[in-house]
Write a protein that holds these residues in place. Structure first.
Motif, short mmCIF file in Angstrom:
data_model
loop_
_atom_site.label_atom_id
_atom_site.label_comp_id
_atom_site.label_asym_id
_atom_site.label_seq_id
_atom_site.Cartn_x
_atom_site.Cartn_y
_atom_site.Cartn_z
N UNK A 232 0.83 -1.21 0.00
CA UNK A 232 0.00 0.00 0.00
C UNK A 232 0.86 1.26 0.00
N UNK A 233 1.92 1.27 0.81
CA UNK A 233 2.79 2.45 0.85
C UNK A 233 3.50 2.65 -0.47
N UNK A 234 3.93 1.56 -1.08
CA UNK A 234 4.61 1.66 -2.38
C UNK A 234 3.68 2.24 -3.44
N UNK A 235 2.45 1.77 -3.48
CA UNK A 235 1.48 2.27 -4.46
C UNK A 235 1.19 3.75 -4.22
N UNK A 236 1.07 4.14 -2.95
CA UNK A 236 0.79 5.54 -2.63
C UNK A 236 1.93 6.44 -3.07
N UNK A 237 3.15 6.03 -2.79
CA UNK A 237 4.31 6.85 -3.13
C UNK A 237 4.51 6.94 -4.64
N UNK A 238 4.30 5.84 -5.32
CA UNK A 238 4.44 5.87 -6.79
C UNK A 238 3.41 6.80 -7.41
N UNK A 239 2.20 6.77 -6.89
CA UNK A 239 1.15 7.66 -7.38
C UNK A 239 1.51 9.12 -7.12
N UNK A 240 2.10 9.38 -5.95
CA UNK A 240 2.42 10.76 -5.56
C UNK A 240 3.58 11.33 -6.36
N UNK A 241 4.58 10.49 -6.67
CA UNK A 241 5.80 11.00 -7.29
C UNK A 241 5.95 10.62 -8.77
#
Length: 256
Positions: A232-241
Motif C-alpha cells: 500500500x505504501x509503495x502504491x501511494x508513493x508511486x502515485x504521488x511521485x
C-alpha cells in the motif's frame, strides 16, 4: 583537449548530494562534458536530482548535455530486448560525444545511481562504444549503493555472523523463490511485491524507498504482518511521485 577519450562513470549514491564522495566531485569537476539522460515526463524528478547535483557541487567548468534515453522494448525476449536497448544507448552516447566534443578527445562523465558495479548497466554499455567509434578509456568512481543506504537507514547489519548474503532481483525472486543457501536476501529492481513469492514464516523484512532523499520511507517487521503495508505504501508513493526506487532485505531465522 587531450586526444584520448575518457569515460568516467561516477557513482552518486541514491539521490542525496551528500552521498557523493570527494573523488566523485573531483571527477565531475574535471569533465569536459557531463551527459544527463531524460527518462520521460513521469521521471523528470530523476533528471532534476542530477541537475541539482551539478548546480550545487560543481564549479561550472563542464559542458552539460541532456539527451532522451532510448526506450527498452516491453515485449519479446527480455535479454534480447535489453541487449538491443544497450546498443541504442551506446549509439546515443556516441552521438552526444561527437556533437559536443568534435575533436574526438576529452573527459566525459555520467552520473550513475548507486554504484556502477551493482545492477547498473553503464559498464556494459561502455564496452559497446567501441562498435560505434573509438573505444574510450573507462574510469569508475564508486558510490554508495541502495543496499548500504537501506541497512544504514534501518540500523541493521547486512549479514548475520559468518552468514552468506544473496543480492538478486524481483524478477528472479518471483521465478525461483528464496535462493538456496542464503539466510539473507536483498532484492533490487522489483516492480512490486515479489516478496509474496516466498514463504513468510520466520522471515523478517526491511524495506525502503527514496533512500537518503527527503521523501524517504521505511517499513520493517515480520513479512507476514507488514507485506500489505509495504504494498500500500509503495502504491501511494508511486502515485504521488510518478516513479519509485525501492529495495528490501529479508532474513530468515531468529531475527526474522
Amino acid at each position: 583537449m587531450a586526444d584520448t577519450l575518457e569515460l568516467h562513470l561516477v557513482g552518486i549514491g541514491t539521490g542525496n548530494p551528500e552521498h557523493l564522495t570527494l573523488a566523485a566531485v573531483r571527477a565531475l569537476d574535471a569533465a569536459d562534458l557531463i551527459l544527463l539522460p531524460r527518462k520521460g515526463e513521469d521521471k523528470v524528478e530523476l533528471l532534476d536530482l542530477r541537475r541539482d547535483i551539478c548546480t550545487r557541487l560543481l564549479n561550472g567548468h563542464a559542458r552539460i548535455a541532456e539527451f532522451d534515453l532510448p526506450l527498452r522494448a516491453a515485449d519479446g525476449d527480455y535479454l534480447a530486448a535489453v541487449a538491443d536497448w544497450h546498443d541504442a544507448i551506446a549509439a546515443e552516447w556516441r552521438r552526444q560525444i561527437d556533437a559536443h566534443l568534435p575533436a574526438g578527445g576529452g573527459k566525459v562523465a555520467l552520473l550513475v545511481w548507486g554504484d556502477p558495479s551493482l545492477y547498473d548497466s553503464s559498464l556494459r554499455i561502455a564496452t559497446r562504444l567501441g562498435a560505434v567509434g573509438g573505444a574510450p578509456r573507462v574510469h569508475v568512481v564508486p558510490g554508495i549503493t541502495a543496499v548500504q543506504a537501506l541497512t544504514a537507514a534501518h540500523g541493521i547489519p547486512l549479514n548475520d555472523l559468518a552468514a552468506p548474503v544473496v543480492i538478486t532481483t524481483g524478477r528472479r525472486l518471483r521465478e525461483g523463490g528464496w535462493p538456496a543457501g542464503a539466510d539473507t536476501v536483498v532484492v533490487m529492481l522489483d516492480s512490486g511485491g515479489a516478496f509474496q513469492a516466498v514463504d513468510a514464516d520466520g522471515v523478517g523484512i526491511w524495506w525502503g524507498a527514496y533512500l537518503g532523499m527527503p521523501q524517504q520511507a521505511l517499513v520493517a517487521g515480520a513479512l507476514g504482518e507488514v507485506a500489505g503495508d509495504i504494498l500500500r505504501e509503495r502504491a501511494r508513493l508511486r502515485q504521488a511521485h510518478g516513479w519509485i526506487m525501492d529495495v528490501y532485505l529479508m532474513r530468515r531465522g531468529p531475527g526474522g
